[in-house]
Design a protein around this motif. Structure first.
Motif, PDB file in Angstrom:
ATOM      1  N   VAL A 170       0.841  -1.213   0.000  1.00 29.51           N
ATOM      2  CA  VAL A 170       0.000   0.000   0.000  1.00 29.51           C
ATOM      3  C   VAL A 170       0.866   1.249   0.000  1.00 29.51           C
ATOM      4  O   VAL A 170       0.577   2.236  -0.702  1.00 29.51           O
ATOM      5  N   ALA A 171       1.955   1.234   0.763  1.00 28.61           N
ATOM      6  CA  ALA A 171       2.849   2.401   0.791  1.00 28.61           C
ATOM      7  C   ALA A 171       3.461   2.637  -0.589  1.00 28.61           C
ATOM      8  O   ALA A 171       3.595   3.785  -1.037  1.00 28.61           O
ATOM      9  N   ARG A 172       3.839   1.545  -1.284  1.00 26.05           N
ATOM     10  CA  ARG A 172       4.398   1.695  -2.638  1.00 26.05           C
ATOM     11  C   ARG A 172       3.357   2.255  -3.606  1.00 26.05           C
ATOM     12  O   ARG A 172       3.645   3.144  -4.408  1.00 26.05           O
ATOM     13  N   ILE A 173       2.136   1.738  -3.511  1.00 27.59           N
ATOM     14  CA  ILE A 173       1.068   2.196  -4.405  1.00 27.59           C
ATOM     15  C   ILE A 173       0.769   3.667  -4.166  1.00 27.59           C
ATOM     16  O   ILE A 173       0.548   4.436  -5.119  1.00 27.59           O
ATOM     17  N   GLY A 202       6.817  -5.569  -9.388  1.00 35.47           N
ATOM     18  CA  GLY A 202       7.190  -6.448  -8.290  1.00 35.47           C
ATOM     19  C   GLY A 202       7.503  -7.853  -8.758  1.00 35.47           C
ATOM     20  O   GLY A 202       8.566  -8.417  -8.439  1.00 35.47           O
ATOM     21  N   PHE A 203       6.612  -8.435  -9.536  1.00 40.44           N
ATOM     22  CA  PHE A 203       6.840  -9.820  -9.961  1.00 40.44           C
ATOM     23  C   PHE A 203       7.929  -9.904 -11.022  1.00 40.44           C
ATOM     24  O   PHE A 203       8.601 -10.928 -11.142  1.00 40.44           O
ATOM     25  N   TRP A 204       8.124  -8.830 -11.791  1.00 40.97           N
ATOM     26  CA  TRP A 204       9.263  -8.846 -12.719  1.00 40.97           C
ATOM     27  C   TRP A 204      10.576  -8.799 -11.946  1.00 40.97           C
ATOM     28  O   TRP A 204      11.559  -9.436 -12.329  1.00 40.97           O
ATOM     29  N   LEU A 227      10.048   0.009  -5.382  1.00 39.12           N
ATOM     30  CA  LEU A 227      10.335  -1.308  -4.814  1.00 39.12           C
ATOM     31  C   LEU A 227      11.504  -1.244  -3.841  1.00 39.12           C
ATOM     32  O   LEU A 227      12.391  -0.393  -3.978  1.00 39.12           O
ATOM     33  N   PRO A 228      11.532  -2.161  -2.872  1.00 45.45           N
ATOM     34  CA  PRO A 228      12.683  -2.208  -1.954  1.00 45.45           C
ATOM     35  C   PRO A 228      13.973  -2.450  -2.737  1.00 45.45           C
ATOM     36  O   PRO A 228      14.034  -3.337  -3.588  1.00 45.45           O
ATOM     37  N   GLY A 229      15.001  -1.666  -2.471  1.00 49.42           N
ATOM     38  CA  GLY A 229      16.276  -1.867  -3.142  1.00 49.42           C
ATOM     39  C   GLY A 229      16.346  -1.256  -4.521  1.00 49.42           C
ATOM     40  O   GLY A 229      17.405  -1.271  -5.155  1.00 49.42           O
ATOM     41  N   LYS A 230      15.222  -0.716  -5.028  1.00 51.79           N
ATOM     42  CA  LYS A 230      15.199  -0.075  -6.353  1.00 51.79           C
ATOM     43  C   LYS A 230      15.887  -0.968  -7.382  1.00 51.79           C
ATOM     44  O   LYS A 230      16.989  -0.718  -7.846  1.00 51.79           O
ATOM     45  N   SER A 231      15.187  -2.037  -7.758  1.00 54.54           N
ATOM     46  CA  SER A 231      15.775  -3.072  -8.599  1.00 54.54           C
ATOM     47  C   SER A 231      16.222  -2.577  -9.956  1.00 54.54           C
ATOM     48  O   SER A 231      17.057  -3.178 -10.604  1.00 54.54           O
ATOM     49  N   VAL A 232      15.675  -1.468 -10.457  1.00 52.01           N
ATOM     50  CA  VAL A 232      16.010  -0.979 -11.783  1.00 52.01           C
ATOM     51  C   VAL A 232      16.417   0.480 -11.681  1.00 52.01           C
ATOM     52  O   VAL A 232      15.776   1.271 -10.995  1.00 52.01           O
ATOM     53  N   ALA A 233      17.485   0.844 -12.363  1.00 53.88           N
ATOM     54  CA  ALA A 233      17.938   2.230 -12.334  1.00 53.88           C
ATOM     55  C   ALA A 233      16.919   3.135 -12.986  1.00 53.88           C
ATOM     56  O   ALA A 233      16.278   2.765 -13.959  1.00 53.88           O
ATOM     57  N   ILE A 234      16.778   4.351 -12.473  1.00 57.62           N
ATOM     58  CA  ILE A 234      15.882   5.327 -13.074  1.00 57.62           C
ATOM     59  C   ILE A 234      16.669   6.104 -14.112  1.00 57.62           C
ATOM     60  O   ILE A 234      17.623   6.804 -13.806  1.00 57.62           O
ATOM     61  N   LEU A 235      16.297   5.943 -15.366  1.00 54.05           N
ATOM     62  CA  LEU A 235      17.064   6.512 -16.469  1.00 54.05           C
ATOM     63  C   LEU A 235      16.217   7.457 -17.287  1.00 54.05           C
ATOM     64  O   LEU A 235      15.001   7.353 -17.313  1.00 54.05           O
ATOM     65  N   ASP A 236      16.878   8.327 -18.012  1.00 56.17           N
ATOM     66  CA  ASP A 236      16.206   9.117 -19.045  1.00 56.17           C
ATOM     67  C   ASP A 236      16.216   8.268 -20.310  1.00 56.17           C
ATOM     68  O   ASP A 236      17.218   8.157 -20.997  1.00 56.17           O
ATOM     69  N   LEU A 237      15.080   7.632 -20.599  1.00 60.40           N
ATOM     70  CA  LEU A 237      15.017   6.680 -21.709  1.00 60.40           C
ATOM     71  C   LEU A 237      14.306   7.262 -22.913  1.00 60.40           C
ATOM     72  O   LEU A 237      13.794   6.528 -23.748  1.00 60.40           O
ATOM     73  N   SER A 238      14.259   8.569 -23.024  1.00 58.37           N
ATOM     74  CA  SER A 238      13.533   9.164 -24.137  1.00 58.37           C
ATOM     75  C   SER A 238      14.143   8.803 -25.482  1.00 58.37           C
ATOM     76  O   SER A 238      13.481   8.855 -26.509  1.00 58.37           O
ATOM     77  N   SER A 239      15.434   8.399 -25.493  1.00 57.03           N
ATOM     78  CA  SER A 239      16.069   8.053 -26.759  1.00 57.03           C
ATOM     79  C   SER A 239      16.361   6.564 -26.876  1.00 57.03           C
ATOM     80  O   SER A 239      17.044   6.148 -27.795  1.00 57.03           O
ATOM     81  N   VAL A 240      15.861   5.764 -25.942  1.00 59.63           N
ATOM     82  CA  VAL A 240      16.080   4.320 -26.023  1.00 59.63           C
ATOM     83  C   VAL A 240      15.382   3.765 -27.252  1.00 59.63           C
ATOM     84  O   VAL A 240      14.316   4.242 -27.631  1.00 59.63           O
TER      85      VAL A 240
END
Length: 724
Positions: free
Chosen positions: A369-372, A469-471, A518-531
Motif C-alpha cells: 500500500v505504501a508503494r502504491i 514487483g513480480f518482474w 520497490l525495496p532496493g530499487k531493482s532498476v535504475a531510473i534513467l532518461d530513456l527518451s532516446s532508447v
C-alpha cells in the motif's frame, strides 16, 4: 446412414466441468474417427449432472477400401534403404513389390498397398475404451477394490454404466462390443435419481432423448437454462418483481439439476438494510439462488428464486422453507458483518495490513500500500501537475483497507465495493470512495474503465506495482500460465491510458517509477527518451536489472494484442514498434491508424512495393560487397546523373524533412501525405535508372539513394515489417 449413441453415466459431475467435458468427448471421438478415414455428417455432445452423452450422425457402416502406391528406393540401392522401404510398406520381401522404370531416374521399387475397409462397429470398439480411460478431466478419482491397481480407471466420479449403440435408423442398432474396467457397453441407462430411478432400455438417439424426458431428465443444458430463465421471469412477474439476471449462476444451476423446478422464497424486510451487493453475494454463494428487484426499480425485494431438482408432492413448500431458513441464517451473518465493519474506520484498519504477507519476496500488504500510494502520486502528477496529490494518496492508502473487514473476509468478491460503501459512510471525499472500488478496474475486456484522475492514478499504480514487483523477482507469465494475473494487469494499464486519451510515456515515467518504489530499487531510473524500441533497448544502456527489458517487451506484446482485438493489422503494429522510443501508447495507436489508412491508398501500396524493391537490392548488394550502404548520398553526383536520379534525390531530401517535421508535430497523417509524394519519383527511378552502373562511384551513390528511401520511410514506420 448409421448413427452412434454413447452415454457415460456416473455419480454427480461438478457443474463447472460439464460443458468442457462434453466438448472434449465430442472432439476425442470424432478426431479418432476422422483419423481412421471415417467421415460423419454431424456430432453433438450433451451433459447433465450425472451423464455425458454423444450423438454422431451419418457414419458409414463400413470404411472404404484403401489402395495406395508407395514409391521405394532405386534398384540396387543400399540394403538399409531397401529394408526401411519394406518395413514402411508392410512387405516381407522385394518379391511383393514391383519394379517401375522412370526415363530420367531409372528403375525403382513400387509397393501397391491394399487395405480392405473395416467395419465401423469394430473401429468404434477399438477407439472408445482408450478415450474413456484417458479422458482429460481436470480432477479425477479411482474407486473400489480395483483402485489399488496401477493403471486402473480414473473418472471424475465413479462410472456406473455405458450405453454405446451403432446402426441405421431403419434397423435395430448393434451394441458396440467393448468394456472398461468390468463395465460392459450395453443399452441400459437410468433417469432422474429420485423421480425415475428404474433402469430402462435405449437403442438410438431419436428414442434416447424422449425416453430421458419421460424419466425426468432434460439432456440439453441449454434447454435447461432456457426453462430456468423463463420460469424464473414468469414467477417473478406474477409477483410484481423483476429477476436480477446472472449468466454465471444460471450456467452453474443448469449443471446441478436434471429436471429444473423454479420456486420462490422470501426473507424479512429488515435484511434489506444490508448493501444489495452483500445480499446478492450471500444468496448466490451459499444457496445458488437468484435475487429479485422491485418492479421498475434497482431496489432489491425481500425474495429470492431457487431451482429445485424435484417435482415435490407439496408443490415445493418444504424445499422452499428449508432454503428460507438457511438464507435467513446467512443474511443474519451478513448483517452482523455489516454492523461490525461500520464501527471501525478504514484508516484504523491499516495496521492490520502490516501483518498480511502479500508475497514472501515482496513484503506485506501494508508495504505494498505504501508503494502504491507513492506511485499513485507520481502518476497523478504526470497526468495533471495541478491536481490535489494528497487526495490521490489518501485514496491509495485506503484502497486495500477493506481486505481486513468481516464482509470481504467472507465474500472476497466484494473487495473494493464494500470499501467504497464504508468510505462513503465515514465521510470520505466521493472521489476517494470511488477510487477504492474502481482501482481494481478494468478486470476484463468488457469491464468499465475509470475516468476520474484519482481512480485512474490508483488503478494504474496498483497494476504497475504488481507488474514491477513480480518482474523484479523473476515471476513472469509462462505459456498459458499467469497465476498472478500479470497479462490482465498490463492490458488494464493499456486501457486506462488509451481510453482516457492520456499522454503518459511508459519508459520515462510510470514503469520506472514503479521499479523505483520497490525495496532496493531493482532498476535504475534513467532518461530513456532516446532508447530504441520497447523490445530492443540500446546495448550500451546501463541497467541494474536486465528484467526491465522483458517488462517493456511484455507491454509491447500486450498492446499488440489489444490493437489486434480492435482490428489493427499485426504487421503495422510491428512496423511502428520497431521504431525508436515508442513508449507513448496513445501516439502508437494514432501512428498505426494513419499508416493503415495510407497503405490502403494506391500511393501507399506502390510506395511499399518500391520500398521492398529497394530493400531487396540493398540486401543483395550489401551481402555481395560485404559492406553497408548507410551513408548520405552525394547530392552533386546525383544531380549529374539521370534526370530521374536527380528527381528522386531532390524528392527524398524534401520528403524526409517534411515527414520528420510532421512526426515531431504528431501529425502522422501529414507525414503519410509527405511520403505519398515519393511514389512518382520512385517509380520513375526504377523504370529509367540502372542501379548497378558500370561506374563504381555512380553505382555506390545510387545504392545510397535507395538507402535514403529506406531512411525516409523510417520517419513514420519500419516498412520492412509490413507484409504485402
Amino acid at each position: 446412414m448409421p448413427d452412434l449413441l454413447l452415454e457415460l453415466l456416473s455419480e454427480e459431475i461438478p457443474a463447472r466441468m460439464q460443458r468442457r467435458a462434453a466438448e472434449d468427448l465430442k472432439k476425442l471421438v470424432t478426431d479418432a474417427l476422422v483419423e481412421r478415414g471415417f467421415l460423419y455428417e454431424g456430432a453433438k455432445a450433451f451433459a447433465t449432472p450425472r451423464r455425458l452423452a454423444l450423438h454422431v450422425a451419418g457414419l458409414p457402416a463400413r470404411g472404404d477400401a484403401v489402395r495406395e502406391e508407395r514409391r521405394g528406393p532405386r534398384v540396387g540401392a543400399p540394403e538399409a534403404a531397401v529394408q526401411g522401404f519394406l518395413k514402411s510398406a508392410g512387405l516381407s520381401s522385394l518379391d511383393q513389390a514391383t519394379t517401375v522404370t522412370d526415363p530420367k531416374k531409372g528403375e525403382f521399387y513400387l509397393a501397391v498397398i491394399e487395405r480392405p475397409g473395416r467395419e465401423t462397429l469394430d473401429v468404434l470398439a477399438e477407439i472408445l475404451p482408450g478415450i474413456i480411460k484417458s479422458f482429460p478431466w481436470p480432477k479425477s478419482m479411482r474407486w473400489g477394490a480395483a483402485s489399488a491397481q496401477p493403471g486402473s480407471l480414473r473418472w471424475v466420479r465413479p462410472l456406473q454404466s455405458i450405453v454405446a449403440t451403432f446402426g441405421p435408423e431403419t434397423e435395430t442398432p448393434d451394441v458396440v462390443p467393448f468394456a472398461v474396467e468390468g463395465i460392459s457397453a450395453g443399452t441400459t441407462t437410468r433417469g432422474h435419481r429420485f423421480l425415475s430411478p428404474e433402469p430402462f432400455e435405449v437403442r438410438r438417439f431419436d428414442d434416447y432423448v424422449p425416453a430421458l424426458e419421460r424419466a425426468d431428465v432434460i439432456l440439453d443444458a441449454d434447454r435447461r437454462k432456457d426453462i430456468i430463465l423463463h420460469d424464473a421471469k414468469d414467477l417473478a412477474f406474477a409477483r410484481g418483481l423483476d429477476l436480477v439476471e446472472d449468466e454465471g449462476l444460471l450456467e452453474e444451476v443448469a449443471g446441478l439439476v436434471e429436471r429444473p423446478v423454479v420456486l420462490m422464497g422470501s426473507f424479512e424486510e429488515r435484511f434489506l438494510e444490508i448493501p444489495a451487493e452483500a445480499i446478492r453475494a450471500t444468496i448466490r454463494a451459499n444457496q445458488k439462488c437468484f435475487v429479485l428487484r422491485k418492479s421498475g426499480s434497482e431496489e432489491l425485494a425481500p425474495a429470492f428464486l431457487l431451482v429445485s431438482n424435484l417435482v415435490a408432492s407439496d408443490g415445493g413448500a418444504a424445499i422452499t422453507a428449508g432454503n428460507e431458513r438457511v438464507v435467513r441464517a446467512r443474511l443474519s451473518d451478513a448483517r452482523f458483518f455489516w454492523e461490525t465493519d461500520k464501527a471501525t474506520k478504514l484508516e484504523d484498519r491499516l495496521p492490520k495490513l502490516d501483518a498480511i504477507v502479500f508475497h514472501e519476496k515482496l513484503g506485506t500488504q501494508g508495504e505494498r500500500v505504501a508503494r502504491i500510494a507513492g506511485l499513485a502520486r507520481r502518476i497523478a502528477s504526470d497526468i495533471d501537475v495541478q491536481f490535489d496529490l494528497d487526495l490521490v494518496e489518501r485514496a491509495a492508502r485506503l484502497a486495500k483497507a477493506d481486505l481486513v473487514t468481516e464482509m470481504v473476509g467472507e465474500f472476497p468478491e466484494l473487495q473494493g465495493l464494500m470499501g467504497r460503501k464504508y468510505a462513503t459512510l465515514q465521510g470520505e471525499d466521493p472521489r476517494v470512495a470511488a477510487a477504492i472500488e474502481e482501482h481494481y478496474k478494468p478486470l476484463g475486456p468488457s469491464d468499465r474503465v475509470p475516468t476520474e484522475i484519482v481512480s485512474i492514478a490508483v488503478a494504474m499504480a496498483d497494476k504497475l506495482d504488481l507488474l514491477a514487483g513480480f518482474w523484479s523477482i523473476d515471476e513472469k507469465p509462462t505459456g498459458s500460465k499467469d497465476p498472478f494475473g500479470l497479462r490482465r494487469a498490463a492490458l488494464g494499464v493499456i486501457r486506462l491510458i488509451l481510453e482516457n486519451g492520456l499522454r503518459l510515456p511508459l519508459l520515462d515515467g510510470p514503469i520506472w517509477d514503479a521499479f523505483d518504489e520497490l525495496p532496493g530499487k531493482s532498476v535504475a531510473i534513467l532518461d530513456l527518451s532516446s532508447v530504441a524500441a520497447l523490445d530492443a533497448l540500446d546495448e550500451d544502456t546501463e541497467l541494474t536489472d536486465p528484467r526491465a527489458k522483458d517488462l517493456l517487451a511484455f507491454f509491447a506484446d500486450r498492446l499488440k494484442v489489444y490493437l489486434r482485438d480492435q482490428g489493427a493489422r499485426h504487421d503495422l503494429i510491428d512496423a511502428v514498434f520497431a521504431l525508436p522510443g515508442q513508449d507513448d501508447l496513445l501516439l502508437v495507436v494514432r501512428r498505426v491508424e494513419a499508416l493503415g489508412a495510407f497503405l490502403a491508398t494506391d500511393d501507399g501500396k506502390n510506395l511499399l512495393a518500391g520500398y521492398k524493391r529497394a530493400a531487396n537490392i540493398l540486401r543483395i548488394e550489401e551481402k555481395k560487397d560485404g559492406r553497408a550502404y548507410d551513408a548520405e548520398p552525394d547530392a552533386a553526383l546525383a544531380a549529374s546523373g539521370e534526370p530521374e536520379e536527380r528527381a528522386l534525390a531532390e524528392a527524398l531530401t524534401a520528403t524526409r524533412e517534411e515527414a520528420s517535421a510532421a512526426v515531431a508535430a504528431e501529425d502522422f497523417s501529414g507525414a503519410m501525405r509527405a511520403l505519398s509524394r515519393l511514389r512518382a519519383p520512385v517509380d520513375a527511378f526504377f523504370e529509367k535508372v540502372t542501379v548497378n552502373a558500370d561506374d563504381p562511384a555512380l553505382r555506390r551513390n545510387r545504392l545510397l539513394l535507395l538507402n535514403a528511401l529506406r531512411a525516409a520511410t523510417r520517419e513514420v514506420a519500419e516498412f520492412s515489417r509490413i507484409e504485402g
